[in-house]
Design a protein around this motif. Sequence first.
Motif, PDB file in Angstrom:
ATOM      1  N   ALA A   1       0.968  -1.050  -0.101  1.00 53.82           N
ATOM      2  CA  ALA A   1      -0.057  -0.159  -0.111  1.00 53.82           C
ATOM      3  C   ALA A   1       0.797   1.285  -0.049  1.00 53.82           C
ATOM      4  O   ALA A   1       0.683   2.093  -0.615  1.00 53.82           O
ATOM      5  CB  ALA A   1      -1.018   0.067   1.122  1.00 53.82           C
ATOM      6  N   SER A   2       1.988   1.453   0.782  1.00 58.67           N
ATOM      7  CA  SER A   2       2.801   2.385   0.838  1.00 58.67           C
ATOM      8  C   SER A   2       3.338   2.660  -0.444  1.00 58.67           C
ATOM      9  O   SER A   2       3.827   3.785  -0.913  1.00 58.67           O
ATOM     10  CB  SER A   2       3.629   2.326   1.971  1.00 58.67           C
TER      11      SER A   2
ATOM     12  N   ASP B   1       8.870 -12.728  -2.200  1.00 58.09           N
ATOM     13  CA  ASP B   1       7.967 -11.582  -2.476  1.00 58.09           C
ATOM     14  C   ASP B   1       7.463 -11.393  -0.973  1.00 58.09           C
ATOM     15  O   ASP B   1       6.290 -11.032  -0.746  1.00 58.09           O
ATOM     16  CB  ASP B   1       6.897 -11.597  -3.249  1.00 58.09           C
ATOM     17  N   SER B   2       7.910 -11.417   0.175  1.00 59.60           N
ATOM     18  CA  SER B   2       7.819 -10.932   1.581  1.00 59.60           C
ATOM     19  C   SER B   2       7.482  -9.605   1.414  1.00 59.60           C
ATOM     20  O   SER B   2       6.763  -9.065   2.204  1.00 59.60           O
ATOM     21  CB  SER B   2       8.865 -11.400   2.419  1.00 59.60           C
ATOM     22  N   TRP B   3       8.436  -8.892   0.629  1.00 60.56           N
ATOM     23  CA  TRP B   3       8.279  -7.244   0.646  1.00 60.56           C
ATOM     24  C   TRP B   3       7.708  -6.927  -0.654  1.00 60.56           C
ATOM     25  O   TRP B   3       7.991  -7.772  -1.574  1.00 60.56           O
ATOM     26  CB  TRP B   3       9.632  -6.686   0.906  1.00 60.56           C
TER      27      TRP B   3
ATOM     28  N   PRO C   1      11.231  -2.672   3.542  1.00 63.46           N
ATOM     29  CA  PRO C   1      11.664  -2.517   5.062  1.00 63.46           C
ATOM     30  C   PRO C   1      11.760  -1.199   5.696  1.00 63.46           C
ATOM     31  O   PRO C   1      11.718  -0.800   6.748  1.00 63.46           O
ATOM     32  CB  PRO C   1      12.988  -3.301   5.038  1.00 63.46           C
ATOM     33  N   GLU C   2      12.299  -0.072   4.614  1.00 59.82           N
ATOM     34  CA  GLU C   2      12.532   1.246   5.235  1.00 59.82           C
ATOM     35  C   GLU C   2      11.352   1.939   5.385  1.00 59.82           C
ATOM     36  O   GLU C   2      11.181   2.976   6.380  1.00 59.82           O
ATOM     37  CB  GLU C   2      13.406   2.097   4.218  1.00 59.82           C
TER      38      GLU C   2
ATOM     39  N   GLN D   1       6.990   1.774  12.228  1.00 59.93           N
ATOM     40  CA  GLN D   1       7.813   1.292  13.732  1.00 59.93           C
ATOM     41  C   GLN D   1       7.107   0.219  14.191  1.00 59.93           C
ATOM     42  O   GLN D   1       7.630  -0.763  14.774  1.00 59.93           O
ATOM     43  CB  GLN D   1       8.095   2.528  14.426  1.00 59.93           C
ATOM     44  N   ALA D   2       5.661   0.529  14.676  1.00 61.59           N
ATOM     45  CA  ALA D   2       5.049  -0.558  15.357  1.00 61.59           C
ATOM     46  C   ALA D   2       4.999  -1.947  14.606  1.00 61.59           C
ATOM     47  O   ALA D   2       5.346  -3.093  15.249  1.00 61.59           O
ATOM     48  CB  ALA D   2       3.619  -0.111  15.563  1.00 61.59           C
ATOM     49  N   ASP D   3       4.574  -1.902  13.175  1.00 64.06           N
ATOM     50  CA  ASP D   3       4.710  -2.988  12.425  1.00 64.06           C
ATOM     51  C   ASP D   3       6.064  -3.808  12.425  1.00 64.06           C
ATOM     52  O   ASP D   3       6.083  -4.937  12.324  1.00 64.06           O
ATOM     53  CB  ASP D   3       4.116  -2.848  11.126  1.00 64.06           C
ATOM     54  N   ALA D   4       7.029  -2.858  12.360  1.00 63.32           N
ATOM     55  CA  ALA D   4       8.549  -3.446  12.293  1.00 63.32           C
ATOM     56  C   ALA D   4       8.604  -4.205  13.546  1.00 63.32           C
ATOM     57  O   ALA D   4       9.352  -5.060  13.623  1.00 63.32           O
ATOM     58  CB  ALA D   4       9.479  -2.431  12.036  1.00 63.32           C
ATOM     59  N   GLN D   5       8.162  -3.598  14.822  1.00 56.93           N
ATOM     60  CA  GLN D   5       8.492  -4.301  16.014  1.00 56.93           C
ATOM     61  C   GLN D   5       7.675  -5.375  16.414  1.00 56.93           C
ATOM     62  O   GLN D   5       8.296  -6.605  16.763  1.00 56.93           O
ATOM     63  CB  GLN D   5       8.030  -3.343  17.281  1.00 56.93           C
TER      64      GLN D   5
END
Length: 224
Positions: free
Chosen positions: A38-39, A77-79, A85-86, A90-94
Amino acid sequence: MNKTLTFASEVFVADASGALYWPREKTLLVADLHFEKASHFAARGYPLPPYDSFETLQRLADVLERYPAETLITLGDSWHDMAGPERMHQADAQQLTELASRIRVIWISGNHDPKPTAFGVHQDRYECAGFQFVHEATQSAIQPTFCGHYHPKIRMRRRRASKSLACFAVYEHICVLPAFGAYTGGLDITHPALTEPLGIPHTAYACGKRKVYELPLRFELEQL
């Protein structure tokens, strides 16, 4: 409700979420998470709500609660793109970091993935107990192979209504997982993008809302 799936004489469990559990190895397989899709599109002017990673992570956490997995294999295709990843909140990354600290994660590289990330190193393929795990496979595969990439779907018809559902597509030596990500689409298994590299599946396992449907297909598709 899940469904037992036998592939290369080994028993797996197809979950309605699109994940596949391997009881003997206590391993969970998922494909095509496409974190931060989405981003990626939002940056190009498409007004998509930026919550796909959150939703995908929640779905992944839910399915990990249902099965006693010690290893998670992501089939590429995890990303959604190299910079995903950048951009991750932050909450999802955590949450992803915490998940990766509780379970062994094997990241298979897909055509969208950056190989090294803050969450682990991607590898082109992985082998375990006679099976290989890759992002993209073709019908030339001889070794029993699990892959993603194709986002298989199947149209189920009932009376005058029909619905397209994500599915596991099982071929002689290949089992293709459906896309697991929240914002991922797919192609029907009769589409040339699937039949040309893979041929005709002999069985599909369609993922309903709460149930997995086993659909023997070879005879039907050969008549098309």
